[in-house]
Scaffold this active site. Structure first.
Site, PDB file in Angstrom:
ATOM      1  N   GLY A   1     136.893  25.324  67.021  1.00 32.68           N
ATOM      2  CA  GLY A   1     138.154  25.158  66.284  1.00 32.68           C
ATOM      3  C   GLY A   1     138.119  25.964  65.001  1.00 32.68           C
ATOM      4  O   GLY A   1     137.287  26.849  64.833  1.00 32.68           O
TER       5      GLY A   1
ATOM      6  N   GLY B   1     136.607  24.006  53.841  1.00 35.16           N
ATOM      7  CA  GLY B   1     137.901  24.150  54.488  1.00 35.16           C
ATOM      8  C   GLY B   1     138.176  25.559  54.943  1.00 35.16           C
ATOM      9  O   GLY B   1     137.261  26.305  55.320  1.00 35.16           O
TER      10      GLY B   1
ATOM     11  N   ASP C   1     133.196  26.097  74.162  1.00 34.55           N
ATOM     12  CA  ASP C   1     134.319  25.218  73.850  1.00 34.55           C
ATOM     13  C   ASP C   1     135.020  24.942  75.170  1.00 34.55           C
ATOM     14  O   ASP C   1     134.973  25.768  76.096  1.00 34.55           O
ATOM     15  CB  ASP C   1     135.289  25.922  72.872  1.00 34.55           C
ATOM     16  CG  ASP C   1     136.272  24.946  72.227  1.00 34.55           C
ATOM     17  OD1 ASP C   1     136.211  24.758  70.994  1.00 34.55           O
ATOM     18  OD2 ASP C   1     137.101  24.349  72.965  1.00 34.55           O
ATOM     19  N   ARG C   2     135.654  23.783  75.295  1.00 33.59           N
ATOM     20  CA  ARG C   2     136.433  23.503  76.502  1.00 33.59           C
ATOM     21  C   ARG C   2     137.555  24.523  76.677  1.00 33.59           C
ATOM     22  O   ARG C   2     137.984  24.812  77.778  1.00 33.59           O
ATOM     23  CB  ARG C   2     137.071  22.119  76.401  1.00 33.59           C
ATOM     24  CG  ARG C   2     136.080  20.995  76.617  1.00 33.59           C
ATOM     25  CD  ARG C   2     136.838  19.683  76.648  1.00 33.59           C
ATOM     26  NE  ARG C   2     135.924  18.560  76.543  1.00 33.59           N
ATOM     27  CZ  ARG C   2     136.312  17.312  76.403  1.00 33.59           C
ATOM     28  NH1 ARG C   2     137.616  17.033  76.323  1.00 33.59           N
ATOM     29  NH2 ARG C   2     135.439  16.322  76.330  1.00 33.59           N
TER      30      ARG C   2
ATOM     31  N   HIS D   1     131.679  12.501  48.658  1.00 30.97           N
ATOM     32  CA  HIS D   1     132.392  13.705  48.208  1.00 30.97           C
ATOM     33  C   HIS D   1     133.884  13.586  48.526  1.00 30.97           C
ATOM     34  O   HIS D   1     134.736  13.816  47.676  1.00 30.97           O
ATOM     35  CB  HIS D   1     131.774  14.926  48.904  1.00 30.97           C
ATOM     36  CG  HIS D   1     132.564  16.200  48.768  1.00 30.97           C
ATOM     37  ND1 HIS D   1     133.688  16.458  49.536  1.00 30.97           N
ATOM     38  CD2 HIS D   1     132.412  17.270  47.957  1.00 30.97           C
ATOM     39  CE1 HIS D   1     134.175  17.641  49.198  1.00 30.97           C
ATOM     40  NE2 HIS D   1     133.410  18.148  48.244  1.00 30.97           N
TER      41      HIS D   1
ATOM     42  N   GLU E   1     137.126  13.270  46.194  1.00 32.87           N
ATOM     43  CA  GLU E   1     138.242  14.216  46.394  1.00 32.87           C
ATOM     44  C   GLU E   1     139.584  13.475  46.389  1.00 32.87           C
ATOM     45  O   GLU E   1     140.540  13.915  45.761  1.00 32.87           O
ATOM     46  CB  GLU E   1     138.011  14.922  47.732  1.00 32.87           C
ATOM     47  CG  GLU E   1     139.079  15.876  48.176  1.00 32.87           C
ATOM     48  CD  GLU E   1     138.801  16.330  49.626  1.00 32.87           C
ATOM     49  OE1 GLU E   1     137.675  16.785  49.918  1.00 32.87           O
ATOM     50  OE2 GLU E   1     139.709  16.198  50.482  1.00 32.87           O
ATOM     51  N   TYR E   2     139.643  12.344  47.104  1.00 33.56           N
ATOM     52  CA  TYR E   2     140.880  11.564  47.119  1.00 33.56           C
ATOM     53  C   TYR E   2     141.254  11.121  45.702  1.00 33.56           C
ATOM     54  O   TYR E   2     142.413  11.163  45.298  1.00 33.56           O
ATOM     55  CB  TYR E   2     140.714  10.306  47.983  1.00 33.56           C
ATOM     56  CG  TYR E   2     140.759  10.514  49.469  1.00 33.56           C
ATOM     57  CD1 TYR E   2     140.360  11.711  50.056  1.00 33.56           C
ATOM     58  CD2 TYR E   2     141.192   9.495  50.313  1.00 33.56           C
ATOM     59  CE1 TYR E   2     140.389  11.884  51.426  1.00 33.56           C
ATOM     60  CE2 TYR E   2     141.227   9.657  51.687  1.00 33.56           C
ATOM     61  CZ  TYR E   2     140.821  10.854  52.234  1.00 33.56           C
ATOM     62  OH  TYR E   2     140.851  11.012  53.591  1.00 33.56           O
TER      63      TYR E   2
ATOM     64  N   LYS F   1     128.471  13.592  51.917  1.00 35.92           N
ATOM     65  CA  LYS F   1     129.770  14.221  52.177  1.00 35.92           C
ATOM     66  C   LYS F   1     130.900  13.196  52.139  1.00 35.92           C
ATOM     67  O   LYS F   1     131.997  13.478  51.658  1.00 35.92           O
ATOM     68  CB  LYS F   1     129.746  14.905  53.551  1.00 35.92           C
ATOM     69  CG  LYS F   1     131.091  15.481  54.013  1.00 35.92           C
ATOM     70  CD  LYS F   1     131.615  16.512  53.025  1.00 35.92           C
ATOM     71  CE  LYS F   1     132.845  17.261  53.507  1.00 35.92           C
ATOM     72  NZ  LYS F   1     133.691  16.723  54.506  1.00 35.92           N
TER      73      LYS F   1
ATOM     74  N   GLY G   1     132.149  23.824  70.039  1.00 34.41           N
ATOM     75  CA  GLY G   1     133.370  23.473  69.312  1.00 34.41           C
ATOM     76  C   GLY G   1     133.792  24.654  68.469  1.00 34.41           C
ATOM     77  O   GLY G   1     133.161  24.933  67.444  1.00 34.41           O
TER      78      GLY G   1
END
Lengths: 323, 323, 323, 323
Positions: free
Chosen positions: C5, C119, C26-27, C190, C194-195, C187, C3
């Site tokens: 991304g 992030g 990755d694909r 977490h 965060e929200y 997490k 993966g």
């Protein structure tokens, strides 16, 4: 009766039907004429009201809360005499009542605040009234309130010996809540509760409705008939209520409620209830959430929403921009 | 009738009064004996029930949701025959219903879930029922539900032509909500709403009660009579409801409610309603706040509260420590 | 690294910069090629990965939570050998971790869940990681995590003797949270926090912004500069934070945030956090309100809003219909 | 400097360290003596302050918001002369500022309101200040504010061209927020946000802590180390903040936080923030829930809780009474 809108006009009519004599006044001459047609004594000005009421006048003001009520009470104060009673039947803020009652008491005038529930159905069903003022004055006014109130009707009696209930009026649909201001205070909390109840139903029906949503896996969806559900809950369930009756009527007419915009207004009482809760340090999460749901219903996107998007873009590169 | 607790026992009695024949079973032999005294056919085991019901048996299970209901349904599934109907009248989670119905369908057995509201008053007033299952089966079961339901009674009819209402049963106090699971889903949301309504009243009365608080300036306090207020709101106000009737009874008995601890339980439905709301992405602030108020009522101080104190000490030197 | 991304690609690059050898798959062949250009060993299939990793393989999966992660883990399980480690670095639900770890343990394969925060800034700043798995395995993986983590950097040390802290890793920016699932659980909470934090800022800035609203009396309005306010709060105030830094950047670019739609997405963690709170019977009003604010940001009018309008029309004749 | 408590005393010391001359007054003579030992000019009364300050006096009041601040400003107003500046550095309600500024302006005296954040750490780190008043006066006062503020320090600059930022002061840690009242308004919202942030952490840690609860199935429990979790989140995570730093310190000292009672106080700003939100019709669910959580932390059982129990007893026979 000063102020002949939907509430004032209907109350005057219910009083006249009950045998009371009404002097009617409104800035809108047409409204006065209509009520005179129904038997009221028309007045053309507050001075005219003064003259026609004579001694020991009872001034019932039924106007929108705020500046117009305030000004009218000031105008009446200038004309009223010792022994008069000024009744504010609107939705005034209870601290304004306390202030006004003090000022009028110095002139020997009694001030009575009447919180009134019943809406458009009140003329027929009677009005539920929460009253602030001196007990001596209420005794004088009781015949008026008895006429306006629904009376015992066919509502079952609460089975009790009432050791803690003191007011015989309660079973007839009105109470002496306390000194001036107490009537509107109780009515204010009544409306706060009303918001909470309404929002509880609103959220519940929203969950039922959205159970058909394609956000759900197909085998977990139900296409529920809200009209039938509202109807069945009216019959034997724990959540039966008059607001549910009204919901059932609305859904029976149109289950999609397409004619309603969904922008929901709020009057001052919801906000004042939260103010009162905060002054008393009482947590009122449900009543507050109900009020805020109304604010939110009137805003497409808050600025706060945009800031959330901006932060998400900032830390995660998430793009939430108009297409 | 499997399970003869308060709900099961009362429902069996209402059914017998309505002319139905009941085979009664419960682990508690005393409960079985009592119901037999009232006319039921006593059974000593599920096998005995099986034998006494004969072909086309209708197994009505009225047990606490969870493990015991699950095990009982499994045990019945092993004994039931094609054409039988298994009814879960308890408060099962609707996804369990969907799963069970699928499994039983493979045996040719119908599964019907009945969400029931009415509590201790149901035997006399009738039970409000929300039912999931196949329409063909409901048609067969209708006589049972009609007996259990309150019927039209003296509740006013919703004035409509009902273009959007489809189920004739709704006016009698029960509905066919949809396929298996739909009955308990609707009942679940019903209870979610119930929590919201109850909390709205709770907060409102808390604000009224605390208006006498010495946190307020003396001239802004009112010592309100909650008993009278609850009573008057029952009569003509927008917030009249059955829950308010119950509140009025409780306050009339003891306005201080001293006998109640204030630690409020919650059953699964409140939580499941919020789960459903989240799955559907429906904001449900009021229903959630109502549920959380119950959690909070059972905790003197959360760990989170202590962390707040710790942070306040950290930045401001504020001391919030036990004396 | 399975993966590639934004997250997977950046993490692979940070690892290579730190001297680790990476087999990349990755694909999307283009993504593989790009990473190979940066020094990774390109793989063309999971079988190819298997071969290139050799014995004691460490499979790090960095894919969107849900079906694709699940299927990839199943595919790897079929190829993995005793002594291998499968790491899920995505945002899986922690109960899925518990289940997967059990299944893989039967094959002698270790499963490690890594909740990752950081992030788009993580490649440069380092990733904050919360890890679930067996301590023995973590010891083997520590060099990897040390490279990915920010390390002590210039963040001040918490001044303590750490009687209650057990994990030396915490100060370097990663922890061994507990057995499999614990990493993603921490997490998840977490993100729930965060929200809540984000919504607190969002509401605050909304109140500041709306202080210029013409709903207010003219002499109570302030036209505040949000850009300056966000900036000043970063400097010495109690509410300084990284999210505030990001807000300050966004507002400095465009104080009106016109480019953002205000329809705010939510990933699963917010919802799961509330699920966890309900399972534990912990009141979480703020975290829930934050989640619901996001749902609400994506709906112009809820069905519940319309029902409110319908009730208001029912009892008060209030008209809230589209013009 | 009028008022030499923790805030006033520390600010005076920071100012003197920065080369400013301070006339110090407090009802508590001991506090005056101590500050005089550190270099301040001791004053024995407001008249004495008046004399020692001379023309163009700058009166900085640092007292608890409410009656004492109000009375002190009145007393100073009687002694102040044209060209003087009265600064309220406490936590006054911004509408009081607007009123006071108007009254003082008639005497030719400027009123400046300074919302100050920084708490016990401010003397060393500097104070973040939000200031309301006339720009001309601020220009005169800037040297004072520059000394009190943290300055640019080692906080990274927001990378922007600042097209929307207007105030050069922001980067130094203070701003001219607007006319009188604007300073305290911004500080008020600051504190509202602070409550929201704190409660978000509090709920999150509560969920982490309760994950060890025996309400959960044994194989779903985690016994998490909160100290390590707080520490790791400080390093590279999205939710790092100063409040988290403080939480990490508190948990490192004692992970159980046993020394804290969990009865959490609130000052006026939280409540005023909600008032402001309601006046502006801004939904503020998170900030309100945070405030109510503090009220709730101080009540073992609300009256509303008892009413819930009473209703549950009424409809379901549920017994929630003290054992």
């Amino acid at each position: 009766m000063i102020g002949l809108g939907r509430m004032g006009g209907n109350m005057a009519r219910r009083l006249m039907t009950g045998g009371h004599e009404i002097v009617a006044y409104d800035r809108d001459e047409e409204a006065v004429r209509k009520l005179a047609d129904d038997g009221a004594i028309a007045a053309t000005s507050l001075d005219d009201v003064r003259e026609k009421l004579g001694e020991g006048a009872i001034w019932w003001i039924m106007l929108p809360a705020g500046a117009i009520t305030e000004q009218t009470i000031e105008a009446i104060a200038a004309k009223a005499a010792k022994g008069d009673v000024v009744i504010d039947g609107g939705n005034s803020f209870y601290k304004d009542d306390i202030r006004r009652a003090k000022a009028l008491a110095e002139q020997g005038i009694d001030y009575v605040d009447v919180g009134t529930s019943g809406g458009v159905w009140g003329r027929e069903r009677g009005y539920c009234m929460m009253i602030g003022g001196r007990e001596e004055v209420l005794t004088r006014l009781d015949p008026i309130f008895e006429t306006l109130a629904p009376g015992m009707g066919d509502i079952t009696r609460t089975p009790y010996d009432r050791p803690d209930g003191e007011d015989w009026r309660a079973e007839k649909g009105f109470i002496h809540a306390g000194p001036p201001g107490a009537g509107h205070f109780v009515k204010m909390v009544h409306n706060g509760i009303e918001y909470g109840l309404m929002q509880a139903y609103a959220e519940g029906f929203d969950i039922l409705k959205s159970k058909a949503s394609d956000k759900l896996p197909e085998d977990e969806r139900f296409d529920l008939n809200l009209t039938d559900i509202a109807e069945v809950w009216r019959r034997g369930s724990v959540i039966s209520s008059w607001l549910l009756d009204l919901s059932a009527i609305a859904l029976a007419k149109d289950e999609m409620l397409v004619q309603f915009s969904g922008s929901v207004a709020d009057s001052g009482e919801g906000q004042w209830t939260i103010d009162a809760a905060m002054e008393e340090k009482v947590p009122a999460n449900v009543l507050t959430a109900a009020l805020f749901a109304r604010y939110r219903s009137r805003i497409e996107h808050t600025f706060g929403d945009k800031l959330l998007s901006a932060m998400r873009y900032g830390f995660g590169g998430h793009v939430e921009m108009p297409q």
